[in-house]
Design a protein around this motif. Sequence first.
Motif, short mmCIF file in Angstrom:
data_model
loop_
_atom_site.label_atom_id
_atom_site.label_comp_id
_atom_site.label_asym_id
_atom_site.label_seq_id
_atom_site.Cartn_x
_atom_site.Cartn_y
_atom_site.Cartn_z
N TRP A 173 42.86 -9.27 6.45
CA TRP A 173 43.26 -7.96 5.90
C TRP A 173 42.55 -7.74 4.55
N ARG A 174 42.56 -8.76 3.72
CA ARG A 174 41.92 -8.64 2.41
C ARG A 174 40.42 -8.44 2.55
N ASN A 175 39.78 -9.28 3.35
CA ASN A 175 38.32 -9.26 3.45
C ASN A 175 37.80 -8.01 4.14
N SER A 176 38.59 -7.44 5.02
CA SER A 176 38.16 -6.22 5.73
C SER A 176 38.37 -4.96 4.91
N GLY A 177 39.17 -5.06 3.84
CA GLY A 177 39.52 -3.88 3.05
C GLY A 177 40.81 -3.22 3.48
N ALA A 178 41.51 -3.82 4.44
CA ALA A 178 42.76 -3.21 4.93
C ALA A 178 43.83 -3.17 3.84
N PHE A 179 43.99 -4.27 3.11
CA PHE A 179 45.00 -4.29 2.05
C PHE A 179 44.72 -3.23 0.99
N ALA A 180 43.46 -3.02 0.67
CA ALA A 180 43.12 -2.04 -0.37
C ALA A 180 43.62 -0.65 -0.02
N VAL A 181 43.77 -0.38 1.28
CA VAL A 181 44.20 0.95 1.73
C VAL A 181 45.71 1.02 1.95
#
Length: 430
Positions: free
Chosen positions: A215-223
């Motif tokens: 989640w972190r590395n894909s950018g999911a958490f950022a969203v």
Amino acid sequence: MQPPATVLEIAQLLLRAGHESWFVGGAVRDALLGHANLDWDIATAATPQQVQKLFRRTVPVGIDFGTVGVLDKDGVMHEVTTFRRDVQTDGRHAVVEFGASFEEDLARRDFTINAIAYSPNSREIFDPFHGRKDLADRLVRAVGVAADRMREDRLRALRAMRFAARFGFAIESETWAAITESAPHLGRLSMERVQQEIEKTMQQVERPGDAFRLWRNSGAFAVVAPPLAEISDVALATLDLLPRARDASAEQTQHTVNRLTALVLDVEPAAARDLLRGLRFSNERVHWVGDLLERWHALAAEIRESVGGESWSDGAMRRWVAAIGRTRVDAFFTVLDARFAAEDGDSGPIRRGGVRALRDRAGLIALRDPLETGDLSIDGGDLMKAGIKAGPQLGSTLRALLEWVLDDPARNTNDQLLARASELAGAQHS
């Protein structure tokens, strides 16, 4: 592969009525992996109305999408879904139409490992997208064009990461590229669906940190959870050291709460509460985790310095336990133990031993010693009879008495407390 007899009866009744029917989805996948799964779903050519007419006990769980819940003879519900194709999608909802072939139905599924079917009649496996090979190769791969699958339903990005972590699989390169491209659009999802995916990850995955690292590395958490956009590897490792829930009992559910606490452990309590509310966690869950975080941020550094150093006094221990709250003591020290282990790796068994000794001692104190004003052997009424007026002085006197008792629980008797209250009142008037 041996589906339960009760769900076989449902499938065979559909077949006898002339409706092509197959077992599909997670149960087939898990059976091929040798994992138990009680949720056997059926895909059928029968329309929802035909399914409802054929079975006496049904529930219209998602009838607009072709899904009818059929209750077996034991009262267990199994989903029966009509073959369908998507005619319109927006990344959040789909409009479907019935009358599709079974091949078309499988083609709209998310990943090849979930697009394997098993015939209840011939007992053959139908695998047009080579899901069994991906199971053998330990890969999560989208069906067809990965970018199209992610655009159809943005939740598939989060599901892919859960499956990869749950089974210890890699994510196929084109599928991973589609996930990272999809990440900026995850805000289209309802937060309830994101919350459910977090809960499933906590409950199903032995090492949820592996999923949330994706989640972190894909950018999911950022969203979907900006305070976790740069979550540390130590925080993720803490999650992996906490056990997952094995059933829905209260004791096991606490395992999920502990993992959720560890996920937001480095977030300020107010921001964590806002995050969990935004993700539509229950008020009870938000308050529990938020309150535990407040104790963590107030006490963890002090406890960290004490472990492995000089021994701590009984009074200090009681104050820690009183501040944490007796109902949260076990959760606090369970998370603390996991966090220290994540920080220390294999180099800190002595400190972990100290934490566990501390947890045992704190648990005994929580059960045995007075820790709240309500545990005192006198109350406000007794103090008023002794001449202390109602109001702020009454509350401050009770708190002062508790502080006195925390140093020595043997002081918690009526006579000693009333005498001490008299001394405190005299000091205030002198």
